[in-house]
Design a protein around this motif. Structure first.
Motif, PDB file in Angstrom:
ATOM      1  N   LEU A   2       0.849  -1.173   0.000  1.00 45.75           N
ATOM      2  CA  LEU A   2       0.000   0.000   0.000  1.00 45.75           C
ATOM      3  C   LEU A   2       0.895   1.237   0.000  1.00 45.75           C
ATOM      4  CD1 LEU A   2      -2.448  -1.131   2.796  1.00 45.75           C
ATOM      5  CD2 LEU A   2      -2.782  -1.311   0.358  1.00 45.75           C
ATOM      6  N   MET A   3       0.431   2.299  -0.632  1.00 45.29           N
ATOM      7  CA  MET A   3       1.243   3.494  -0.707  1.00 45.29           C
ATOM      8  C   MET A   3       0.357   4.723  -0.548  1.00 45.29           C
ATOM      9  SD  MET A   3       3.762   4.635  -3.784  1.00 45.29           S
ATOM     10  CE  MET A   3       2.552   5.414  -4.823  1.00 45.29           C
ATOM     11  N   ARG A   4       0.801   5.669   0.250  1.00 44.89           N
ATOM     12  CA  ARG A   4       0.076   6.923   0.372  1.00 44.89           C
ATOM     13  C   ARG A   4       0.268   7.727  -0.897  1.00 44.89           C
ATOM     14  NH1 ARG A   4       0.388   9.175   6.397  1.00 44.89           N
ATOM     15  NH2 ARG A   4       0.431   7.187   7.425  1.00 44.89           N
ATOM     16  N   VAL A  98      -5.684   5.532  -1.297  1.00 40.06           N
ATOM     17  CA  VAL A  98      -4.613   4.560  -1.117  1.00 40.06           C
ATOM     18  C   VAL A  98      -4.359   3.886  -2.459  1.00 40.06           C
ATOM     19  CG1 VAL A  98      -3.906   2.475   0.114  1.00 40.06           C
ATOM     20  CG2 VAL A  98      -5.357   4.158   1.267  1.00 40.06           C
ATOM     21  N   MET A  99      -3.102   3.878  -2.866  1.00 38.06           N
ATOM     22  CA  MET A  99      -2.709   3.180  -4.094  1.00 38.06           C
ATOM     23  C   MET A  99      -2.527   1.708  -3.742  1.00 38.06           C
ATOM     24  SD  MET A  99      -1.993   3.435  -7.316  1.00 38.06           S
ATOM     25  CE  MET A  99      -1.430   5.064  -7.750  1.00 38.06           C
ATOM     26  N   LEU A 100      -3.234   0.835  -4.450  1.00 31.54           N
ATOM     27  CA  LEU A 100      -3.178  -0.603  -4.197  1.00 31.54           C
ATOM     28  C   LEU A 100      -2.211  -1.265  -5.170  1.00 31.54           C
ATOM     29  CD1 LEU A 100      -7.007  -1.274  -3.802  1.00 31.54           C
ATOM     30  CD2 LEU A 100      -5.350  -0.762  -2.002  1.00 31.54           C
ATOM     31  N   ALA A 101      -1.482  -2.243  -4.693  1.00 33.36           N
ATOM     32  CA  ALA A 101      -0.536  -2.974  -5.538  1.00 33.36           C
ATOM     33  C   ALA A 101      -1.289  -3.850  -6.537  1.00 33.36           C
ATOM     34  CB  ALA A 101       0.369  -3.846  -4.670  1.00 33.36           C
ATOM     35  N   ASP A 102      -0.633  -4.188  -7.640  1.00 38.66           N
ATOM     36  CA  ASP A 102      -1.236  -5.053  -8.656  1.00 38.66           C
ATOM     37  C   ASP A 102      -1.517  -6.453  -8.130  1.00 38.66           C
ATOM     38  OD1 ASP A 102      -1.246  -3.093 -10.618  1.00 38.66           O
ATOM     39  OD2 ASP A 102       0.758  -3.619 -11.329  1.00 38.66           O
ATOM     40  N   SER A 103      -0.875  -6.822  -7.040  1.00 37.24           N
ATOM     41  CA  SER A 103      -1.040  -8.164  -6.490  1.00 37.24           C
ATOM     42  C   SER A 103      -2.315  -8.307  -5.655  1.00 37.24           C
ATOM     43  CB  SER A 103       0.176  -8.536  -5.645  1.00 37.24           C
ATOM     44  OG  SER A 103       0.321  -7.617  -4.590  1.00 37.24           O
ATOM     45  N   ILE A 124      -5.581 -10.925  -1.499  1.00 39.60           N
ATOM     46  CA  ILE A 124      -4.427 -11.024  -2.382  1.00 39.60           C
ATOM     47  C   ILE A 124      -4.848 -11.860  -3.584  1.00 39.60           C
ATOM     48  CG2 ILE A 124      -2.079 -11.931  -2.602  1.00 39.60           C
ATOM     49  CD1 ILE A 124      -1.729 -11.264   0.377  1.00 39.60           C
ATOM     50  N   ALA A 125      -4.515 -11.405  -4.768  1.00 40.21           N
ATOM     51  CA  ALA A 125      -4.901 -12.095  -5.997  1.00 40.21           C
ATOM     52  C   ALA A 125      -4.236 -13.461  -6.067  1.00 40.21           C
ATOM     53  CB  ALA A 125      -4.513 -11.255  -7.212  1.00 40.21           C
ATOM     54  N   GLU A 126      -4.948 -14.427  -6.624  1.00 43.22           N
ATOM     55  CA  GLU A 126      -4.413 -15.784  -6.754  1.00 43.22           C
ATOM     56  C   GLU A 126      -3.097 -15.800  -7.523  1.00 43.22           C
ATOM     57  OE1 GLU A 126      -5.363 -18.752  -5.424  1.00 43.22           O
ATOM     58  OE2 GLU A 126      -6.837 -17.599  -4.285  1.00 43.22           O
ATOM     59  N   ARG A 127      -2.997 -14.958  -8.559  1.00 40.78           N
ATOM     60  CA  ARG A 127      -1.783 -14.942  -9.374  1.00 40.78           C
ATOM     61  C   ARG A 127      -0.571 -14.446  -8.587  1.00 40.78           C
ATOM     62  NH1 ARG A 127      -4.572 -10.431 -10.484  1.00 40.78           N
ATOM     63  NH2 ARG A 127      -3.447  -8.464 -10.626  1.00 40.78           N
ATOM     64  N   ALA A 128      -0.798 -13.764  -7.458  1.00 43.49           N
ATOM     65  CA  ALA A 128       0.311 -13.222  -6.666  1.00 43.49           C
ATOM     66  C   ALA A 128       0.747 -14.163  -5.541  1.00 43.49           C
ATOM     67  CB  ALA A 128      -0.085 -11.878  -6.069  1.00 43.49           C
ATOM     68  N   LYS A 129      -0.035 -15.219  -5.302  1.00 43.27           N
ATOM     69  CA  LYS A 129       0.313 -16.158  -4.239  1.00 43.27           C
ATOM     70  C   LYS A 129       1.417 -17.097  -4.717  1.00 43.27           C
ATOM     71  CE  LYS A 129      -4.258 -16.058  -2.160  1.00 43.27           C
ATOM     72  NZ  LYS A 129      -5.470 -16.821  -1.868  1.00 43.27           N
TER      73      LYS A 129
END
Length: 146
Positions: A2-4, A98-103, A124-129
């Motif tokens: 996460l990023m502000r 909040v900027m969310l990660a692609d994962s 969390i996305a399945e592709r990121a696990k």
């Protein structure tokens, strides 16, 4: 993950606390709301403090990877006979992006509001696990198992 998105918002909040000024947020310039963010198992959790806010006055949007939470704390209806002696609770509009990660799986976000805390859960996305990749012997081919 996460990023502000507004690094100066925290500086504004600290300045307001030090100077004892806390102007009410407006739709064009909303105030920040306190937030915690953490990972719990296979999801990210964002907890936002919104005491005294009616759940109907909370708006949550996600566009691409940007999560936006806006809320409005309205004044309690008072009669003409009420004389306010002290008013320290901030009123007005509050917002947080909040900027969310692609994962993260932005298609399955859910939120609940209890005891003045808005809790947003993002799986969390399945592709990121992590997944195991097996190697077959002899042929030199690799087999991927998901």
């Amino acid at each position: 993950m996460l990023m502000r998105t507004d690094p100066f918002r925290e500086l504004d909040r600290l300045t307001q606390q030090l100077l004892g000024t806390n102007p009410s947020g407006t739709w064009s310039r909303p105030s920040a709301m306190p937030m915690d963010a953490y990972r719990e198992g296979d999801e990210y959790v964002i907890a936002l403090d919104l005491p005294g806010v009616d759940p109907e006055a909370i708006d949550i949007d996600v566009e691409r990877n940007m999560l936006t939470v806006k809320a409005e704390r309205r004044p309690v209806t008072k009669s003409d006979k009420v004389q306010v002696e002290l008013s320290e609770r901030p009123l007005g509009v509050f917002s947080r992006q909040v900027m969310l990660a692609d994962s993260l799986d932005t298609e399955h976000i859910n939120a609940d509001y209890d005891a003045g805390v808005l809790t947003v859960r993002i799986p969390i996305a399945e592709r990121a696990k992590p997944r195991k990749i097996s190697i077959s012997a002899g042929s030199g081919r690799k087999e991927i198992r998901g």
